[in-house]
Design a protein around this motif. Structure first.
Motif, mmCIF file in Angstrom:
data_model
loop_
_atom_site.group_PDB
_atom_site.id
_atom_site.type_symbol
_atom_site.label_atom_id
_atom_site.label_comp_id
_atom_site.label_asym_id
_atom_site.label_seq_id
_atom_site.Cartn_x
_atom_site.Cartn_y
_atom_site.Cartn_z
ATOM 1 N N HIS A 1 0.866 -1.187 0.000
ATOM 2 C CA HIS A 1 0.000 0.000 0.000
ATOM 3 C C HIS A 1 0.897 1.230 0.000
ATOM 4 C CE1 HIS A 1 -2.553 -3.183 1.609
ATOM 5 N NE2 HIS A 1 -3.592 -2.485 1.232
ATOM 6 N N GLY B 1 -2.675 -3.371 -9.369
ATOM 7 C CA GLY B 1 -3.837 -4.253 -9.205
ATOM 8 C C GLY B 1 -3.401 -5.719 -9.166
ATOM 9 N N HIS C 1 -1.051 -3.748 -4.734
ATOM 10 C CA HIS C 1 -2.488 -3.698 -4.423
ATOM 11 C C HIS C 1 -3.016 -2.271 -4.429
ATOM 12 C CE1 HIS C 1 -6.306 -4.707 -2.739
ATOM 13 N NE2 HIS C 1 -6.132 -3.871 -1.734
ATOM 14 N N ALA C 2 -2.289 -1.378 -3.802
ATOM 15 C CA ALA C 2 -2.841 -0.019 -3.689
ATOM 16 C C ALA C 2 -1.746 1.015 -3.889
ATOM 17 C CB ALA C 2 -3.453 0.158 -2.306
ATOM 18 N N LEU C 3 -2.010 1.957 -4.762
ATOM 19 C CA LEU C 3 -1.065 3.053 -5.006
ATOM 20 C C LEU C 3 -1.863 4.332 -5.120
ATOM 21 C CD1 LEU C 3 1.803 4.070 -5.687
ATOM 22 C CD2 LEU C 3 1.297 3.591 -8.088
ATOM 23 N N ALA C 4 -1.836 5.141 -4.060
ATOM 24 C CA ALA C 4 -2.552 6.421 -4.085
ATOM 25 C C ALA C 4 -1.700 7.401 -4.886
ATOM 26 C CB ALA C 4 -2.753 6.925 -2.663
ATOM 27 N N PHE D 1 -11.515 1.398 -0.308
ATOM 28 C CA PHE D 1 -11.558 2.386 -1.395
ATOM 29 C C PHE D 1 -12.980 2.505 -1.946
ATOM 30 C CE2 PHE D 1 -7.156 2.992 -1.172
ATOM 31 C CZ PHE D 1 -6.496 1.772 -1.142
ATOM 32 N N LYS E 1 -11.787 -3.428 -16.125
ATOM 33 C CA LYS E 1 -10.421 -2.870 -16.078
ATOM 34 C C LYS E 1 -9.915 -2.646 -17.493
ATOM 35 C CE LYS E 1 -9.485 -5.028 -11.624
ATOM 36 N NZ LYS E 1 -8.787 -6.099 -10.876
ATOM 37 N N PRO F 1 -6.713 -0.099 -13.900
ATOM 38 C CA PRO F 1 -6.399 -1.415 -13.332
ATOM 39 C C PRO F 1 -7.061 -1.749 -12.007
ATOM 40 C CG PRO F 1 -4.616 0.115 -12.900
ATOM 41 C CD PRO F 1 -5.635 0.870 -13.708
ATOM 42 N N THR F 2 -7.804 -0.795 -11.422
ATOM 43 C CA THR F 2 -8.321 -1.107 -10.081
ATOM 44 C C THR F 2 -9.815 -0.825 -9.977
ATOM 45 O OG1 THR F 2 -7.742 1.152 -9.456
ATOM 46 C CG2 THR F 2 -6.133 -0.562 -8.914
ATOM 47 N N ASP G 1 -8.927 7.703 -5.692
ATOM 48 C CA ASP G 1 -8.099 8.909 -5.511
ATOM 49 C C ASP G 1 -8.692 10.107 -6.237
ATOM 50 O OD1 ASP G 1 -6.282 7.394 -4.201
ATOM 51 O OD2 ASP G 1 -5.025 7.051 -5.934
#
Lengths: 77, 111
Positions: free
Chosen positions: A32, A63, A67-70, B33, B64, B70-71, B86
């Protein structure tokens, strides 16, 4: 699944050689992250497109391994 | 040959003004999220439809590719991809989301 911050930065650096990149591991689990990327490549580009450019630089890891990249993206002031 | 999953996705996007592809449901979000975007839409007083991608693995992967994003979650307004958690958060904080919704003529109730 996890990925070291250094690898993320290297991938982004490869795609955005001029960029100022700050990566923060949010949970200490290599999974994360938050990333702030400042590059001329983002000037005049819609925010969604900017993030898609970064995801492309990560070559499918987003993804998956990551898993998570803000993301915070912008052009230099 | 058109991808049947894409056709299904396009149909659901076309049939709702505001559509959120999410993990879980607005009542029981299964991911932080997704939950945050649900909260934002509720605060903005925006009625929205949702698709629980956990119940449909084909949609979960298809969306996707469809959006080149991708998310999950993914928010669509009037058939247009707005962004993930975001971007929706940033837009809400800056007032851009409310402006977009107003510009697109999407009904918003005072929260």
């Amino acid at each position: 699944m996890a990925m070291p911050a250094g690898e993320i930065e290297a991938l982004i650096r490869a795609a955005f050689p001029d960029a100022k990149i700050a990566i923060e591991d949010l949970a200490g689990d290599n999974d994360h992250f938050a990333a702030n990327i400042v590059s001329e490549a983002f000037r005049g580009v819609p925010r969604v497109r900017q993030h898609q450019m970064v995801y492309a630089a990560l070559q499918g890891r987003m993804g998956n391994a990551l898993h998570a990249l803000a993301l915070q993206t912008s052009a230099p002031e | 040959m058109t991808n049947p999953v894409f056709v299904e996705i396009q149909n659901s996007i076309d049939s709702s003004e505001v559509l959120l592809f999410m993990k879980g449901t607005p009542l029981f979000p299964q991911c932080g999220f997704s939950a945050r975007v649900v909260q934002i839409l509720k605060h903005a007083g925006v009625p929205f439809a949702s698709v629980n991608v956990l119940e449909n693995p084909e949609i979960r992967d298809g969306i996707k590719e469809f959006s080149n994003w991708p998310t999950i979650p993914q928010l669509y307004v009037k058939g247009e991809f707005v962004g993930g958690c975001d971007i929706v958060t940033e837009m809400y904080q800056s007032g851009e989301l409310t402006a977009l919704l107003t510009e697109k003529g999407v009904t918003q109730h005072a929260a």
